[in-house]
Design a protein around this motif. Sequence first.
Motif, mmCIF file in Angstrom:
data_model
loop_
_atom_site.group_PDB
_atom_site.id
_atom_site.type_symbol
_atom_site.label_atom_id
_atom_site.label_comp_id
_atom_site.label_asym_id
_atom_site.label_seq_id
_atom_site.Cartn_x
_atom_site.Cartn_y
_atom_site.Cartn_z
ATOM 1 N N CYS A 51 0.834 -1.193 0.000
ATOM 2 C CA CYS A 51 0.000 0.000 0.000
ATOM 3 C C CYS A 51 0.873 1.250 0.000
ATOM 4 C CB CYS A 51 -0.890 -0.016 1.244
ATOM 5 S SG CYS A 51 -2.210 1.198 1.225
ATOM 6 N N GLU A 52 0.396 2.270 -0.655
ATOM 7 C CA GLU A 52 1.071 3.568 -0.629
ATOM 8 C C GLU A 52 1.091 4.022 0.837
ATOM 9 O OE1 GLU A 52 1.515 7.545 -0.163
ATOM 10 O OE2 GLU A 52 -0.547 6.848 -0.135
ATOM 11 N N LYS A 55 -1.731 6.258 2.400
ATOM 12 C CA LYS A 55 -3.009 5.544 2.337
ATOM 13 C C LYS A 55 -3.041 4.416 3.363
ATOM 14 C CE LYS A 55 -6.104 3.151 -0.815
ATOM 15 N NZ LYS A 55 -6.546 3.039 -2.188
ATOM 16 N N GLU A 93 -10.591 -3.452 -4.072
ATOM 17 C CA GLU A 93 -9.868 -2.200 -4.317
ATOM 18 C C GLU A 93 -8.462 -2.256 -3.722
ATOM 19 O OE1 GLU A 93 -12.209 1.051 -2.787
ATOM 20 O OE2 GLU A 93 -13.840 0.664 -4.200
ATOM 21 N N HIS A 97 -5.025 -2.074 -5.681
ATOM 22 C CA HIS A 97 -4.046 -1.046 -5.321
ATOM 23 C C HIS A 97 -2.670 -1.679 -5.103
ATOM 24 C CE1 HIS A 97 -2.355 2.581 -3.596
ATOM 25 N NE2 HIS A 97 -2.006 1.903 -2.517
ATOM 26 N N ASP A 100 -1.232 -2.630 -8.439
ATOM 27 C CA ASP A 100 -0.813 -1.418 -9.153
ATOM 28 C C ASP A 100 0.457 -0.814 -8.561
ATOM 29 O OD1 ASP A 100 -2.992 -1.717 -10.837
ATOM 30 O OD2 ASP A 100 -4.221 -0.222 -9.790
ATOM 31 N N GLU A 101 0.595 -0.858 -7.233
ATOM 32 C CA GLU A 101 1.791 -0.326 -6.576
ATOM 33 C C GLU A 101 3.041 -1.080 -7.042
ATOM 34 O OE1 GLU A 101 2.408 2.305 -3.975
ATOM 35 O OE2 GLU A 101 0.722 2.861 -5.248
#
Length: 118
Positions: A51-52, A55, A93, A97, A100-101
């Motif tokens: 996770c970013e 966030k 989601e 995420h 995508d990260e």
Amino acid sequence: MNVETVREYCLNKKGTTESFPFDEVSLVIKVMNKMFALIDLEEANHISLKCEPEKAIELREHYSGIEGAYHFNKKYWNSVRFDSDVDDKLMKELIDHSYDEVIKKFTKKLRAEYDALP
């Protein structure tokens, strides 16, 4: 969501594989050989996801089912419990995420290989 539904959702993503590199109960799911999820099959009640950082903290503050991932850098990894206040939509989601990260950090060469996949 349950462990099998989460596993199938992860594996339906482009370029993913699963393996047991650490032990026989820690299922690691990778995209292009880069980990984006880990499911502890012994307890089968949570998934660790990348996770970013900002966030990650925000999610931990808002959901009791999300906390820093055990044995991971808690700046970048959250543990998400299946039987918690995290609904199926949010779970998907968070998986998206995490995926995508990892893709975001691909080298140009790896990104080209990924883009060439069907």
